[in-house]
Design a protein around this motif. Sequence first.
Motif, short mmCIF file in Angstrom:
data_model
loop_
_atom_site.label_atom_id
_atom_site.label_comp_id
_atom_site.label_asym_id
_atom_site.label_seq_id
_atom_site.Cartn_x
_atom_site.Cartn_y
_atom_site.Cartn_z
N PRO A 33 43.62 33.76 26.37
CA PRO A 33 42.42 33.10 25.83
C PRO A 33 41.48 34.02 25.07
O PRO A 33 40.74 33.58 24.21
CB PRO A 33 41.72 32.54 27.07
N SER A 34 41.50 35.31 25.36
CA SER A 34 40.61 36.23 24.66
C SER A 34 41.04 36.48 23.22
O SER A 34 40.29 37.04 22.43
CB SER A 34 40.53 37.57 25.41
N ARG A 35 42.25 36.03 22.84
CA ARG A 35 42.74 36.24 21.47
C ARG A 35 42.61 35.00 20.60
O ARG A 35 43.16 34.96 19.50
CB ARG A 35 44.19 36.70 21.52
N ILE A 36 41.89 34.00 21.05
CA ILE A 36 41.74 32.77 20.26
C ILE A 36 41.06 33.06 18.93
O ILE A 36 41.40 32.49 17.90
CB ILE A 36 40.99 31.69 21.06
N ALA A 37 40.11 33.97 18.93
CA ALA A 37 39.40 34.31 17.68
C ALA A 37 40.36 34.85 16.63
O ALA A 37 40.11 34.70 15.42
CB ALA A 37 38.31 35.32 17.97
N GLU A 38 41.45 35.46 17.05
CA GLU A 38 42.43 36.00 16.11
C GLU A 38 43.08 34.89 15.28
O GLU A 38 43.50 35.11 14.15
CB GLU A 38 43.51 36.75 16.89
N LEU A 39 43.14 33.69 15.82
CA LEU A 39 43.71 32.57 15.07
C LEU A 39 42.88 32.22 13.85
O LEU A 39 43.39 31.61 12.91
CB LEU A 39 43.84 31.34 15.98
N TYR A 40 41.61 32.58 13.86
CA TYR A 40 40.72 32.27 12.74
C TYR A 40 40.51 33.46 11.81
O TYR A 40 39.64 33.43 10.95
CB TYR A 40 39.37 31.78 13.28
N ASP A 41 41.28 34.52 11.98
CA ASP A 41 41.19 35.69 11.12
C ASP A 41 41.78 35.36 9.75
O ASP A 41 42.99 35.23 9.60
CB ASP A 41 41.95 36.86 11.77
N ARG A 42 40.96 35.20 8.75
CA ARG A 42 41.40 34.79 7.42
C ARG A 42 42.02 35.94 6.62
O ARG A 42 42.54 35.71 5.54
CB ARG A 42 40.25 34.19 6.63
N ARG A 43 41.95 37.14 7.13
CA ARG A 43 42.56 38.25 6.41
C ARG A 43 44.08 38.23 6.53
O ARG A 43 44.78 38.73 5.67
CB ARG A 43 42.01 39.57 6.93
N ARG A 44 44.60 37.67 7.59
CA ARG A 44 46.04 37.61 7.80
C ARG A 44 46.64 36.55 6.89
O ARG A 44 46.24 35.41 6.90
CB ARG A 44 46.31 37.23 9.25
N VAL A 45 47.62 36.94 6.10
CA VAL A 45 48.25 36.02 5.17
C VAL A 45 49.66 35.67 5.60
O VAL A 45 50.04 34.51 5.67
CB VAL A 45 48.26 36.61 3.74
N LEU A 46 50.46 36.68 5.89
CA LEU A 46 51.86 36.45 6.24
C LEU A 46 52.26 37.38 7.37
O LEU A 46 52.02 38.58 7.31
CB LEU A 46 52.74 36.70 5.01
N ASP A 47 52.87 36.79 8.38
CA ASP A 47 53.29 37.57 9.54
C ASP A 47 54.80 37.44 9.71
O ASP A 47 55.46 36.67 9.02
CB ASP A 47 52.56 37.07 10.78
N TRP A 48 55.36 38.16 10.65
CA TRP A 48 56.80 38.21 10.84
C TRP A 48 57.37 36.92 11.40
O TRP A 48 58.57 36.68 11.30
CB TRP A 48 57.16 39.39 11.72
N GLY A 49 56.54 36.08 11.99
CA GLY A 49 57.04 34.79 12.48
C GLY A 49 57.59 33.93 11.36
O GLY A 49 58.59 33.22 11.54
N PHE A 50 56.98 34.01 10.20
CA PHE A 50 57.49 33.27 9.05
C PHE A 50 58.88 33.77 8.65
O PHE A 50 59.77 32.98 8.32
CB PHE A 50 56.53 33.38 7.86
N VAL A 51 59.07 35.07 8.70
CA VAL A 51 60.36 35.65 8.35
C VAL A 51 61.42 35.19 9.35
O VAL A 51 62.55 34.86 8.99
CB VAL A 51 60.28 37.18 8.29
N ALA A 52 61.06 35.16 10.63
CA ALA A 52 62.00 34.70 11.66
C ALA A 52 62.36 33.23 11.44
O ALA A 52 63.52 32.84 11.58
CB ALA A 52 61.39 34.90 13.05
N TRP A 53 61.37 32.40 11.09
CA TRP A 53 61.64 30.99 10.82
C TRP A 53 62.55 30.83 9.60
O TRP A 53 63.55 30.11 9.66
CB TRP A 53 60.32 30.24 10.59
N ALA A 54 62.22 31.51 8.52
CA ALA A 54 63.02 31.40 7.29
C ALA A 54 64.44 31.94 7.51
O ALA A 54 65.42 31.37 7.01
CB ALA A 54 62.34 32.15 6.15
#
Length: 127
Positions: A33-54
Amino acid sequence: MVLVVFLNLTAYFIAPFAAVLLLDFYLGGRSDPSRIAELYDRRRVLDWGFVAWAGGVAASVPFWQSSFYTGPFSKAFPGAGDLSMFVAAGAGVVLYLLTYRLKPLWVRGPSGDSGELTSGKPSAIVS
């Protein structure tokens, strides 16, 4: 007919998405729960989860069995059925496990605007 093809293709894309999403929640620390604010970090554009999905979707293409497209494995072994969703989820899991601890692929500049994108720099965790 078009609706059936659309739903079939959608299923091919959902299996690796669900696998990566669940792994990111439990292994990537998103359940904290302490990392919920990270979900609203607008600086992050692309992470490795997208690569895993693709990668999961790409790995499943030879196993597709649809009226739209039938992959080479499905043509060679039609009795095996449509294995693409299992292959997609498995490949997505493997790729996620190999990359989830790496730095994000692309983040925005330090000001957080939509300007220049930088590669390989970690984004700050907002707390």
